[in-house]
Design a protein around this motif. Structure first.
Motif, PDB file in Angstrom:
ATOM      1  N   UNK A 256       0.840  -1.205   0.000  1.00 14.67           N
ATOM      2  CA  UNK A 256       0.000   0.000   0.000  1.00 14.67           C
ATOM      3  C   UNK A 256       0.874   1.254   0.000  1.00 14.67           C
ATOM      4  N   UNK A 257       0.332   2.366  -0.506  1.00 15.66           N
ATOM      5  CA  UNK A 257       1.118   3.615  -0.521  1.00 15.66           C
ATOM      6  C   UNK A 257       1.618   4.018   0.870  1.00 15.66           C
ATOM      7  N   UNK A 258       0.772   3.865   1.905  1.00 14.20           N
ATOM      8  CA  UNK A 258       1.176   4.248   3.258  1.00 14.20           C
ATOM      9  C   UNK A 258       2.319   3.361   3.746  1.00 14.20           C
ATOM     10  N   UNK A 259       2.180   2.050   3.584  1.00 14.38           N
ATOM     11  CA  UNK A 259       3.235   1.135   4.044  1.00 14.38           C
ATOM     12  C   UNK A 259       4.545   1.400   3.301  1.00 14.38           C
ATOM     13  N   UNK A 260       4.453   1.626   1.996  1.00 15.24           N
ATOM     14  CA  UNK A 260       5.678   1.895   1.223  1.00 15.24           C
ATOM     15  C   UNK A 260       6.362   3.167   1.722  1.00 15.24           C
ATOM     16  N   UNK A 261       5.561   4.161   2.127  1.00 14.56           N
ATOM     17  CA  UNK A 261       6.137   5.414   2.647  1.00 14.56           C
ATOM     18  C   UNK A 261       6.755   5.195   4.030  1.00 14.56           C
ATOM     19  N   UNK A 262       6.198   4.270   4.804  1.00 15.37           N
ATOM     20  CA  UNK A 262       6.665   4.055   6.176  1.00 15.37           C
ATOM     21  C   UNK A 262       7.912   3.173   6.272  1.00 15.37           C
TER      22      UNK A 262
END
Length: 157
Positions: A123-129
């Motif tokens: 997910x975009x959020x997980x990839x950013x984190x």
């Protein structure tokens, strides 16, 4: 054949669903087909066609689950540690605009369930984190627009 990372709980859920599809749904659908056949002419038998459609969907799901289980790479999150976000981490974030706290566990795609606080590693959020640490700021472009978060806590449980 790519492996699919997942937690032990996610793997167990897939196994349970597969068992249900094979041992509960399959016999139930076969019984429906048998009953519908006994009603005569199959060409105009809506119950028969509905049961065959259910059978097709169930067999497709069984094949999908068997594939995911075969490719699963179970990761024991309890053995992970550190302060850097990676697969399996449970992360507490605060939305810098609304001051609202969010808690997410980063899991494999098959077990992602946003309503229950589990987001896919893709997910975009997980990839950013991933790769960030407690205290870091993260900006994520979501379907609803850009969001800014501060990482309050990173734990593995």
């Amino acid at each position: 054949m790519d492996t699919i990372p997942m937690t032990a709980a996610g793997y167990a859920a897939l196994e349970n669903e597969l068992r249900h599809c094979q041992q509960v749904e399959r016999p139930r659908i076969i019984q429906q087909i048998t009953e519908a056949r006994s009603h005569g002419d199959l060409s105009e038998n809506a119950e028969y066609h509905a049961a065959k459609e259910s059978q097709s969907l169930n067999e497709g799901r069984i094949a999908e689950l068997e594939d995911k289980i075969a490719r699963a790479e179970v990761i024991d999150v309890s053995k992970l540690s550190g302060d850097t976000i990676k697969f399996g981490a449970t992360v507490t974030l605060i939305d810098e605009d609304t001051e609202k706290k969010h808690v997410w566990q980063i899991v494999g795609e098959p077990e992602a369930d946003a309503k229950n606080g589990r987001i896919s590693i893709t997910s975009p959020l997980a990839r950013a984190l991933v790769g960030k640490k407690k205290g870091s700021q993260v900006e994520v472009v979501t379907p609803g627009g850009a969001k800014a978060y501060e990482i309050l806590e990173v734990i593995f449980r």
